[in-house]
Design a protein around this motif. Structure first.
Motif, PDB file in Angstrom:
ATOM      1  N   VAL A  18       0.836  -1.206   0.000  1.00  0.00           N
ATOM      2  CA  VAL A  18       0.000   0.000   0.000  1.00  0.00           C
ATOM      3  C   VAL A  18       0.870   1.255   0.000  1.00  0.00           C
ATOM      4  O   VAL A  18       0.524   2.266  -0.606  1.00  0.00           O
ATOM      5  CB  VAL A  18      -0.994  -0.023   1.176  1.00  0.00           C
ATOM      6  N   ASP A  19       2.032   1.208   0.653  1.00  0.00           N
ATOM      7  CA  ASP A  19       2.970   2.330   0.562  1.00  0.00           C
ATOM      8  C   ASP A  19       3.384   2.572  -0.892  1.00  0.00           C
ATOM      9  O   ASP A  19       3.492   3.722  -1.341  1.00  0.00           O
ATOM     10  CB  ASP A  19       4.218   2.054   1.400  1.00  0.00           C
ATOM     11  N   ALA A  20       3.606   1.491  -1.642  1.00  0.00           N
ATOM     12  CA  ALA A  20       3.952   1.624  -3.057  1.00  0.00           C
ATOM     13  C   ALA A  20       2.791   2.219  -3.847  1.00  0.00           C
ATOM     14  O   ALA A  20       2.996   2.996  -4.792  1.00  0.00           O
ATOM     15  CB  ALA A  20       4.348   0.267  -3.623  1.00  0.00           C
ATOM     16  N   LEU A  21       1.569   1.871  -3.464  1.00  0.00           N
ATOM     17  CA  LEU A  21       0.385   2.459  -4.102  1.00  0.00           C
ATOM     18  C   LEU A  21       0.340   3.966  -3.889  1.00  0.00           C
ATOM     19  O   LEU A  21       0.081   4.738  -4.818  1.00  0.00           O
ATOM     20  CB  LEU A  21      -0.879   1.795  -3.536  1.00  0.00           C
ATOM     21  N   VAL A  22       0.603   4.394  -2.673  1.00  0.00           N
ATOM     22  CA  VAL A  22       0.599   5.836  -2.377  1.00  0.00           C
ATOM     23  C   VAL A  22       1.633   6.559  -3.227  1.00  0.00           C
ATOM     24  O   VAL A  22       1.364   7.617  -3.820  1.00  0.00           O
ATOM     25  CB  VAL A  22       0.868   6.084  -0.877  1.00  0.00           C
ATOM     26  N   ALA A  23       2.823   5.981  -3.335  1.00  0.00           N
ATOM     27  CA  ALA A  23       3.884   6.601  -4.126  1.00  0.00           C
ATOM     28  C   ALA A  23       3.495   6.706  -5.596  1.00  0.00           C
ATOM     29  O   ALA A  23       3.731   7.736  -6.253  1.00  0.00           O
ATOM     30  CB  ALA A  23       5.180   5.818  -3.972  1.00  0.00           C
ATOM     31  N   ARG A  24       2.877   5.638  -6.134  1.00  0.00           N
ATOM     32  CA  ARG A  24       2.484   5.659  -7.550  1.00  0.00           C
ATOM     33  C   ARG A  24       1.335   6.633  -7.793  1.00  0.00           C
ATOM     34  O   ARG A  24       1.325   7.353  -8.806  1.00  0.00           O
ATOM     35  CB  ARG A  24       2.087   4.251  -7.984  1.00  0.00           C
ATOM     36  N   ALA A  25       0.376   6.689  -6.879  1.00  0.00           N
ATOM     37  CA  ALA A  25      -0.725   7.644  -7.032  1.00  0.00           C
ATOM     38  C   ALA A  25      -0.207   9.076  -7.005  1.00  0.00           C
ATOM     39  O   ALA A  25      -0.644   9.935  -7.791  1.00  0.00           O
ATOM     40  CB  ALA A  25      -1.768   7.429  -5.927  1.00  0.00           C
ATOM     41  N   ARG A  26       0.763   9.350  -6.142  1.00  0.00           N
ATOM     42  CA  ARG A  26       1.348  10.690  -6.079  1.00  0.00           C
ATOM     43  C   ARG A  26       2.105  11.010  -7.359  1.00  0.00           C
ATOM     44  O   ARG A  26       2.036  12.130  -7.878  1.00  0.00           O
ATOM     45  CB  ARG A  26       2.275  10.794  -4.865  1.00  0.00           C
ATOM     46  N   GLU A  27       2.806  10.021  -7.885  1.00  0.00           N
ATOM     47  CA  GLU A  27       3.551  10.213  -9.127  1.00  0.00           C
ATOM     48  C   GLU A  27       2.608  10.545 -10.279  1.00  0.00           C
ATOM     49  O   GLU A  27       2.912  11.407 -11.125  1.00  0.00           O
ATOM     50  CB  GLU A  27       4.349   8.946  -9.436  1.00  0.00           C
ATOM     51  N   LEU A  28       1.457   9.875 -10.322  1.00  0.00           N
ATOM     52  CA  LEU A  28       0.513  10.084 -11.415  1.00  0.00           C
ATOM     53  C   LEU A  28      -0.346  11.325 -11.252  1.00  0.00           C
ATOM     54  O   LEU A  28      -0.589  12.061 -12.215  1.00  0.00           O
ATOM     55  CB  LEU A  28      -0.413   8.864 -11.532  1.00  0.00           C
ATOM     56  N   PHE A  29      -0.819  11.555 -10.030  1.00  0.00           N
ATOM     57  CA  PHE A  29      -1.858  12.559  -9.810  1.00  0.00           C
ATOM     58  C   PHE A  29      -1.413  13.750  -8.975  1.00  0.00           C
ATOM     59  O   PHE A  29      -2.208  14.666  -8.730  1.00  0.00           O
ATOM     60  CB  PHE A  29      -3.073  11.908  -9.125  1.00  0.00           C
ATOM     61  N   GLY A  30      -0.186  13.758  -8.501  1.00  0.00           N
ATOM     62  CA  GLY A  30       0.245  14.822  -7.615  1.00  0.00           C
ATOM     63  C   GLY A  30      -0.210  14.564  -6.192  1.00  0.00           C
ATOM     64  O   GLY A  30      -0.390  13.418  -5.779  1.00  0.00           O
ATOM     65  N   GLU A  31      -0.405  15.620  -5.451  1.00  0.00           N
ATOM     66  CA  GLU A  31      -0.719  15.490  -4.025  1.00  0.00           C
ATOM     67  C   GLU A  31      -2.201  15.295  -3.752  1.00  0.00           C
ATOM     68  O   GLU A  31      -2.599  15.115  -2.595  1.00  0.00           O
ATOM     69  CB  GLU A  31      -0.233  16.733  -3.266  1.00  0.00           C
ATOM     70  N   SER A  32      -3.033  15.339  -4.792  1.00  0.00           N
ATOM     71  CA  SER A  32      -4.473  15.221  -4.562  1.00  0.00           C
ATOM     72  C   SER A  32      -5.063  14.079  -5.368  1.00  0.00           C
ATOM     73  O   SER A  32      -4.492  13.630  -6.369  1.00  0.00           O
ATOM     74  CB  SER A  32      -5.192  16.531  -4.901  1.00  0.00           C
ATOM     75  N   LEU A  33      -6.212  13.606  -4.909  1.00  0.00           N
ATOM     76  CA  LEU A  33      -6.901  12.468  -5.508  1.00  0.00           C
ATOM     77  C   LEU A  33      -8.384  12.667  -5.267  1.00  0.00           C
ATOM     78  O   LEU A  33      -8.786  13.113  -4.190  1.00  0.00           O
ATOM     79  CB  LEU A  33      -6.409  11.175  -4.842  1.00  0.00           C
ATOM     80  N   ASN A  34      -9.218  12.307  -6.260  1.00  0.00           N
ATOM     81  CA  ASN A  34     -10.648  12.556  -6.123  1.00  0.00           C
ATOM     82  C   ASN A  34     -11.452  11.383  -5.572  1.00  0.00           C
ATOM     83  O   ASN A  34     -12.495  11.605  -4.958  1.00  0.00           O
ATOM     84  CB  ASN A  34     -11.249  12.981  -7.467  1.00  0.00           C
TER      85      ASN A  34
END
Length: 269
Positions: free
Chosen positions: A79-95
């Motif tokens: 899940v830590d890797a998921l957070v890193a990838r989401a940040r890489e793709l979407f920046g600091e925010s997510l909808n």
């Protein structure tokens, strides 16, 4: 080339157009999760679809253009890797985070409970949802338009014989959603629960029962059980509704199902 994970990713939207909404969908290798990822891409969302099976995810990415990542929601490191990838793709925010990862194991009565199966159901349906929520909630808050959507089950609201372990796990996920809605009251994060009844997918009953003939028998004689796409339609509606509109709980069943344990069956259907 890897991007700076701390920097927001520039939008590819045309000048003056709103940036696409972004979502993480768990359990996306099959069934409702897969259908939801595909539907949100069709709706214009940028989607990071996650599940454990890399091959299935690769097929989904090729068909829809979504981003994918192999993730085990029962693992902190994953899940830590998921957070890193989401940040890489979407920046600091997510909808949106759409929690679909889950499932049932076995139909033994509580008096004959296989505690390993109960533990497995609790780990993925409840603790997995908590782990992903805790990890991605800061990004949902930062977006100013965040959604936590939990795909639970009518089994979390109605007990039935042979369902005790799954009943308990899905009831736990249901109560997690309820508590989060209270805890986040006043913030720009909706908490939505979609609770499907009988859905005919390729794997749910097979994984639960471990036998294809038994899995097929679950749907024998039932006219038009729900499909994964039916559930994705409801999820799409909930996420795309104006953000002041919150669908706290939607229970969705096929017409043939009046309750978790009461289903009309007809010969020759």
């Amino acid at each position: 080339m890897t991007s700076d994970a701390s920097a927001p990713v520039p939008s590819s939207a045309p000048c003056g157009a709103a940036a696409p909404l972004t979502a993480v969908v768990t359990g996306a290798s099959s069934g409702i999760g897969r259908a939801t990822a595909a539907r949100l891409v069709a709706d214009g969302w940028r989607v990071l679809a996650v599940a454990r099976r890399e091959g299935r995810l690769a097929e989904l990415a090729a068909e829809t253009g979504c981003e994918v990542l192999s993730v085990d929601v029962t693992s902190d490191a994953s899940v830590d890797a998921l957070v890193a990838r989401a940040r890489e793709l979407f920046g600091e925010s997510l909808n949106a985070v759409v929690h679909v990862a889950g499932g049932a194991l076995g139909v033994e009565p509580a008096a004959e409970a296989d505690l390993e199966k109960w533990q497995g159901m609790y780990d993925i349906n409840v603790l997995g949802a908590v782990r992903v929520t805790r990890a991605l909630l800061p990004a949902l808050r930062a977006s100013g338009r965040g959604d936590l959507l939990f795909v639970t089950s009518v089994a979390g609201h109605e007990a039935y014989p042979g369902g005790s372990g799954y009943n308990a796990a899905k009831a736990g996920e249901h109560m997690l959603a309820n508590a989060l809605r209270l805890e986040l009251n006043g913030e720009k994060v909706r908490v939505i629960e979609i609770a499907p009844g009988m859905v005919h997918t390729e794997e749910f009953s097979l994984v639960r029962l471990g036998d294809q003939d038994k899995a097929d028998a679950v749907y024998d004689g039932v006219e038009n059980p729900l499909t994964a796409e039916d559930c994705a339609d409801v999820i799409s509606y909930a996420l795309n509704a104006p953000h002041h509109v919150n669908l706290d709980l939607v229970m969705v069943r096929p017409l043939a199902q009046a309750a978790a344990h009461r289903v009309a069956r007809h010969q020759g259907v």
